[in-house]
Design a protein around this motif. Sequence first.
Motif, PDB file in Angstrom:
ATOM      1  N   GLY A  14     -61.493   8.395  17.689  1.00  0.00           N
ATOM      2  CA  GLY A  14     -61.685   8.126  19.109  1.00  0.00           C
ATOM      3  C   GLY A  14     -61.466   9.261  20.083  1.00  0.00           C
ATOM      4  O   GLY A  14     -61.443   9.031  21.289  1.00  0.00           O
ATOM      5  N   PHE A  15     -61.334  10.499  19.615  1.00  0.00           N
ATOM      6  CA  PHE A  15     -61.049  11.623  20.511  1.00  0.00           C
ATOM      7  C   PHE A  15     -62.319  12.403  20.859  1.00  0.00           C
ATOM      8  O   PHE A  15     -63.162  12.660  20.003  1.00  0.00           O
ATOM      9  CB  PHE A  15     -60.028  12.565  19.874  1.00  0.00           C
ATOM     10  CG  PHE A  15     -58.690  11.925  19.666  1.00  0.00           C
ATOM     11  CD1 PHE A  15     -57.806  11.788  20.725  1.00  0.00           C
ATOM     12  CD2 PHE A  15     -58.324  11.439  18.426  1.00  0.00           C
ATOM     13  CE1 PHE A  15     -56.573  11.187  20.546  1.00  0.00           C
ATOM     14  CE2 PHE A  15     -57.095  10.837  18.233  1.00  0.00           C
ATOM     15  CZ  PHE A  15     -56.207  10.706  19.293  1.00  0.00           C
ATOM     16  N   ALA A 133     -64.050  11.645  29.683  1.00  0.00           N
ATOM     17  CA  ALA A 133     -63.324  10.402  29.444  1.00  0.00           C
ATOM     18  C   ALA A 133     -62.922   9.700  30.732  1.00  0.00           C
ATOM     19  O   ALA A 133     -63.109   8.493  30.874  1.00  0.00           O
ATOM     20  CB  ALA A 133     -62.081  10.691  28.599  1.00  0.00           C
ATOM     21  N   THR A 134     -62.380  10.426  31.683  1.00  0.00           N
ATOM     22  CA  THR A 134     -61.894   9.797  32.914  1.00  0.00           C
ATOM     23  C   THR A 134     -63.034   9.153  33.684  1.00  0.00           C
ATOM     24  O   THR A 134     -62.920   8.010  34.137  1.00  0.00           O
ATOM     25  CB  THR A 134     -61.159  10.824  33.793  1.00  0.00           C
ATOM     26  OG1 THR A 134     -60.061  11.351  33.053  1.00  0.00           O
ATOM     27  CG2 THR A 134     -60.640  10.197  35.066  1.00  0.00           C
ATOM     28  N   GLN A 137     -64.193   6.020  31.801  1.00  0.00           N
ATOM     29  CA  GLN A 137     -63.229   4.926  31.938  1.00  0.00           C
ATOM     30  C   GLN A 137     -63.304   4.305  33.330  1.00  0.00           C
ATOM     31  O   GLN A 137     -63.277   3.076  33.475  1.00  0.00           O
ATOM     32  CB  GLN A 137     -61.815   5.445  31.653  1.00  0.00           C
ATOM     33  CG  GLN A 137     -61.597   5.804  30.200  1.00  0.00           C
ATOM     34  CD  GLN A 137     -60.372   6.665  29.982  1.00  0.00           C
ATOM     35  OE1 GLN A 137     -59.465   6.712  30.802  1.00  0.00           O
ATOM     36  NE2 GLN A 137     -60.338   7.365  28.858  1.00  0.00           N
ATOM     37  N   SER A 159     -55.031  13.639  17.447  1.00  0.00           N
ATOM     38  CA  SER A 159     -54.577  13.608  18.845  1.00  0.00           C
ATOM     39  C   SER A 159     -55.582  14.366  19.698  1.00  0.00           C
ATOM     40  O   SER A 159     -56.501  14.984  19.189  1.00  0.00           O
ATOM     41  CB  SER A 159     -53.175  14.211  18.980  1.00  0.00           C
ATOM     42  OG  SER A 159     -53.180  15.565  18.590  1.00  0.00           O
ATOM     43  N   LYS A 161     -57.765  13.967  23.616  1.00  0.00           N
ATOM     44  CA  LYS A 161     -58.130  13.074  24.708  1.00  0.00           C
ATOM     45  C   LYS A 161     -59.066  12.005  24.164  1.00  0.00           C
ATOM     46  O   LYS A 161     -60.142  12.301  23.646  1.00  0.00           O
ATOM     47  CB  LYS A 161     -58.825  13.859  25.817  1.00  0.00           C
ATOM     48  CG  LYS A 161     -59.094  13.041  27.062  1.00  0.00           C
ATOM     49  CD  LYS A 161     -59.672  13.896  28.169  1.00  0.00           C
ATOM     50  CE  LYS A 161     -58.601  14.855  28.635  1.00  0.00           C
ATOM     51  NZ  LYS A 161     -59.087  15.813  29.615  1.00  0.00           N
ATOM     52  N   ARG A 162     -58.641  10.753  24.277  1.00  0.00           N
ATOM     53  CA  ARG A 162     -59.445   9.632  23.794  1.00  0.00           C
ATOM     54  C   ARG A 162     -60.497   9.260  24.832  1.00  0.00           C
ATOM     55  O   ARG A 162     -60.242   9.306  26.025  1.00  0.00           O
ATOM     56  CB  ARG A 162     -58.582   8.416  23.516  1.00  0.00           C
ATOM     57  CG  ARG A 162     -57.733   8.523  22.284  1.00  0.00           C
ATOM     58  CD  ARG A 162     -57.097   7.169  21.968  1.00  0.00           C
ATOM     59  NE  ARG A 162     -56.096   7.280  20.948  1.00  0.00           N
ATOM     60  CZ  ARG A 162     -56.341   7.230  19.645  1.00  0.00           C
ATOM     61  NH1 ARG A 162     -57.570   7.071  19.209  1.00  0.00           N
ATOM     62  NH2 ARG A 162     -55.369   7.334  18.773  1.00  0.00           N
ATOM     63  N   ASP A 165     -59.155   5.418  26.438  1.00  0.00           N
ATOM     64  CA  ASP A 165     -57.716   5.202  26.454  1.00  0.00           C
ATOM     65  C   ASP A 165     -57.265   4.229  27.534  1.00  0.00           C
ATOM     66  O   ASP A 165     -56.332   3.484  27.331  1.00  0.00           O
ATOM     67  CB  ASP A 165     -56.999   6.533  26.655  1.00  0.00           C
ATOM     68  CG  ASP A 165     -55.877   6.727  25.673  1.00  0.00           C
ATOM     69  OD1 ASP A 165     -55.682   5.869  24.806  1.00  0.00           O
ATOM     70  OD2 ASP A 165     -55.187   7.749  25.776  1.00  0.00           O
ATOM     71  N   HIS A 166     -57.898   4.235  28.687  1.00  0.00           N
ATOM     72  CA  HIS A 166     -57.413   3.458  29.825  1.00  0.00           C
ATOM     73  C   HIS A 166     -58.451   2.436  30.275  1.00  0.00           C
ATOM     74  O   HIS A 166     -58.888   2.437  31.418  1.00  0.00           O
ATOM     75  CB  HIS A 166     -57.045   4.394  30.980  1.00  0.00           C
ATOM     76  CG  HIS A 166     -56.008   5.394  30.599  1.00  0.00           C
ATOM     77  ND1 HIS A 166     -54.681   5.054  30.436  1.00  0.00           N
ATOM     78  CD2 HIS A 166     -56.098   6.706  30.296  1.00  0.00           C
ATOM     79  CE1 HIS A 166     -53.998   6.134  30.069  1.00  0.00           C
ATOM     80  NE2 HIS A 166     -54.830   7.140  29.982  1.00  0.00           N
TER      81      HIS A 166
END
Length: 195
Positions: A14-15, A133-134, A137, A159, A161-162, A165-166
């Motif tokens: 998922g990264f 990602a941001t 999301q 590890s 940035k997924r 994630d949010h």
Amino acid sequence: MSKVISGMSMSLDGFITAPDDTRENPLGVGGRRLHQWLLDINDTDAKVLDDMTQSIGAVVMGRHSYDVCEGDGGWGDGGPVGKTPCFVLTHRPPDPKDVVAPDVFTFVTDGIESAIARAKAAAGAKDVGVHGATAAQQALNAELLDGIHIMLVPVLLGSGKRLFDHVGGPVELRRTWTVASEDITHLRFDVVKQP
């Protein structure tokens, strides 16, 4: 009708970046593996990439993506899709004299809804690509994301940035398309809108 679509290379866990993504190392330590398919591109992947980039009329992205990838050593004098207009979500626009490609980048300080609306207007009948990602999301949580295109890379990064994630809760997806190539699997999903 144009759609709002996130398209990203992602590891199996998922990264979309490895840890420590910086200007000098935008995919993080060990993250180059996520874009190796672009460096050794085959006919299948080249066709998918061309179809995807030709369908994009504007891009919405986060400030972090802009900061680590714009200009020399990154995208050069364009954005992630060349000269396609990019709308950068930010709380603090850079000084205009520091913007490498002012004809490409527009800085949006009033949120994801405004950025998507402005990108749709710029894109016309083409799709709006969501980069990072941001931004993905935020678009998903605001129920503005119509589709997700994952270039699934067979690696476990552990590890970084997924991509998701949010997310504010369960999101139903409908797989619409799958293409397996030599090194990655392309997956496309529609986001199922709740009534």
